[in-house]
Design an enzyme around this catalytic site. Structure first.
Site, PDB file in Angstrom:
ATOM      1  CG  HIS A  50      39.023   7.691 -45.516  1.00  0.00           C
ATOM      2  ND1 HIS A  50      38.733   8.463 -44.407  1.00  0.00           N
ATOM      3  CD2 HIS A  50      38.148   8.084 -46.487  1.00  0.00           C
ATOM      4  CE1 HIS A  50      37.724   9.275 -44.683  1.00  0.00           C
ATOM      5  NE2 HIS A  50      37.354   9.081 -45.940  1.00  0.00           N
TER       6      HIS A  50
ATOM      7  CG  HIS B 176      31.164   6.345 -48.877  1.00  0.00           C
ATOM      8  ND1 HIS B 176      30.449   7.248 -48.131  1.00  0.00           N
ATOM      9  CD2 HIS B 176      32.177   7.065 -49.442  1.00  0.00           C
ATOM     10  CE1 HIS B 176      30.995   8.460 -48.251  1.00  0.00           C
ATOM     11  NE2 HIS B 176      32.044   8.378 -49.031  1.00  0.00           N
TER      12      HIS B 176
ATOM     13  CD  GLU C  37      36.170   6.969 -49.689  1.00  0.00           C
ATOM     14  OE1 GLU C  37      36.380   6.453 -48.575  1.00  0.00           O
ATOM     15  OE2 GLU C  37      35.570   8.055 -49.841  1.00  0.00           O
TER      16      GLU C  37
END
Length: 431
Positions: A161, A97, A157
């Site tokens: 992040h 993930h 992602e």
């Protein structure tokens, strides 16, 4: 409590690559190995200092100390991305993930620098020469088709992040690094870390596999994973279905090549205490090699079974050291034993007789000492099947020894036989 034995590993610094060329816009060539980077980049940071979230005063150099996001989660998906038909990703592996930098108090920031957002991830990695990293992502980093393409997940992602890591700030990268180097380093670290966390295999080792009827208690799942990994992760559920897992770390040094220190999850799992389902997946299994074990297993939706007789001698492989039943590093390019980035060896011949070459030159034994280099006379080794693995043998013996077990940046000379204090075997792991 920090537990840093079962999962601690070091991603050592690599030399900077050659200058920018038109065929490699990022100027970072190289090949991907399980423990090495697909492209060469070094932070230049030490990994011997204080771990993130353990400082007692402010740290000024956040290029080499991850802050404020020093509580790092490697998140893997189970049912979350498995509930499509056909399902995505291998049936015998969880999928990636992301890798999230939470603040030490559990809060977090997102979308920290939109100016560094990336959208064409495939092109970015191909341009950097990170094709093996890309290939791995295409198998193990899957999006729910209802939510978009894999590329959209990868982009999300990084944008959400990856841009929040202080140690990936452009000013922290080597001088002259082209645009996008920070994102390439992020994707490679995510892949490397995921490869050391075989959640599916660890559960299967404890007799827990996907099923349409079996249910589990939260305690049994957490205990099974802690028995394999040495730390307790956080599990999340969608109703009664196992959904996702988060493995927590602190970090020494840079996200590029620092030491990840595994810790017990500071957050409680949100699954029910009992009646938890580990859902079946309709995809196909893939052959998987755990980098924390010498035994190669091919897993299906049932209990993993040893391949028994290993396949033919690979042409490219890592040589992994097995000490007291556990992997402890392996061979570097000079033939020494270390827990740093392992070398990729070129093997020529067959299991009955082969030579081994690193990027430094041929590998050979002289006076009982193993070395690799340009002036070394090549020795013929044999590969002996043991427990589903191929072990390197010299003179018919699979025993190798050193005076001490390496750690950190130390390296140990490798000797044939068991004359030294620490005895181990060397397993061949195909790359």
């Amino acid at each position: 409590m920090i537990v840093n034995f079962a999962l601690s590993f070091i991603f050592a610094s690599l030399a900077l690559a050659s200058p920018l060329t038109s065929s490699n816009p990022l100027g970072l060539g190289g090949q991907f190995d399980v423990f090495a980077r697909n492209v060469a980049i070094s932070s230049g940071c030490s990994t011997t200092g204080t771990a993130s979230c353990h400082n007692t005063s402010a740290v000024s150099n956040t290029c080499c100390f991850e802050a404020p996001g020093g509580l790092i989660l490697q998140t893997q998906a189970c049912a979350r991305f498995w509930d499509t038909d056909p399902s995505t990703g291998p049936s015998n592996s969880w999928t990636i993930h992301g890798l999230w930098p939470d603040n030490c108090d559990g809060t977090f920031s997102e979308n920290c620098d939109p100016s560094r957002d990336q959208s064409a991830i495939t092109s970015l990695l191909e341009s950097a020469g990170a094709t093996s990293t890309l290939s791995f992502m295409q198998t193990y980093w899957k999006n729910d088709p209802d939510d978009g393409s894999d590329e959209e997940l990868w982009s999300h992602e990084w944008d959400t992040h990856g841009t929040c890591y202080s140690t990936l700030e452009p000013s922290c990268l080597p001088s002259g690094s082209p645009s996008g180097t920070d994102a390439v380093a992020f994707y490679e670290t995510v892949v490397r870390l995921f490869q050391t966390l075989p959640t599916y295999t660890w559960l299967a080792n404890q007799g827990i596999t996907p099923s349409s009827s079996t249910t589990h208690t939260l305690t049994s799942l957490e205990n099974a994973l802690a028995a394999e990994a040495g730390v307790t992760p956080m599990l999340t559920c969608d109703g009664s279905n196992l959904n996702e897992i988060a493995w927590y770390f602190n970090l020494k040094g840079s996200i590029i090549d620092g030491t990840f220190v595994p810790i017990d999850s500071p957050e409680d799992s949100d699954c029910p205490s009992s009646g938890i389902k580990y859902p079946l997946k309709t995809g196909s299994p893939v052959s998987t090699t755990s980098v924390s074990s010498t035994t190669t297993t091919t897993t299906t939706t049932g209990t993993p079974t040893s391949t028994g007789t290993p396949g033919p001698l690979p042409t490219r492989a890592m040589i992994v050291a097995i000490h007291n039943g556990a992997q402890v590093g392996g061979l570097l390019t000079l033939g020494t034993w270390s827990t740093q980035t392992l070398a990729t060896m070129t093997l020529a011949g067959s299991t009955s007789s082969f030579t081994m070459t690193s990027s430094k030159g041929s590998c050979g034994v002289s006076g009982g000492e193993l070395t690799c280099g340009s002036g070394v006379s090549a020795t013929s080794f044999t590969a002996i099947s043991s427990g589903g693995s191929l072990l390197v043998a010299s003179g018919g013996s699979t025993a190798f020894s050193s005076s001490a077990v390496p750690s950190g940046e130390t390296v140990e000379t490798v000797f044939t036989g068991s004359s030294e204090a620490q005895t181990y075997t060397l397993a061949i792991v195909s790359t």
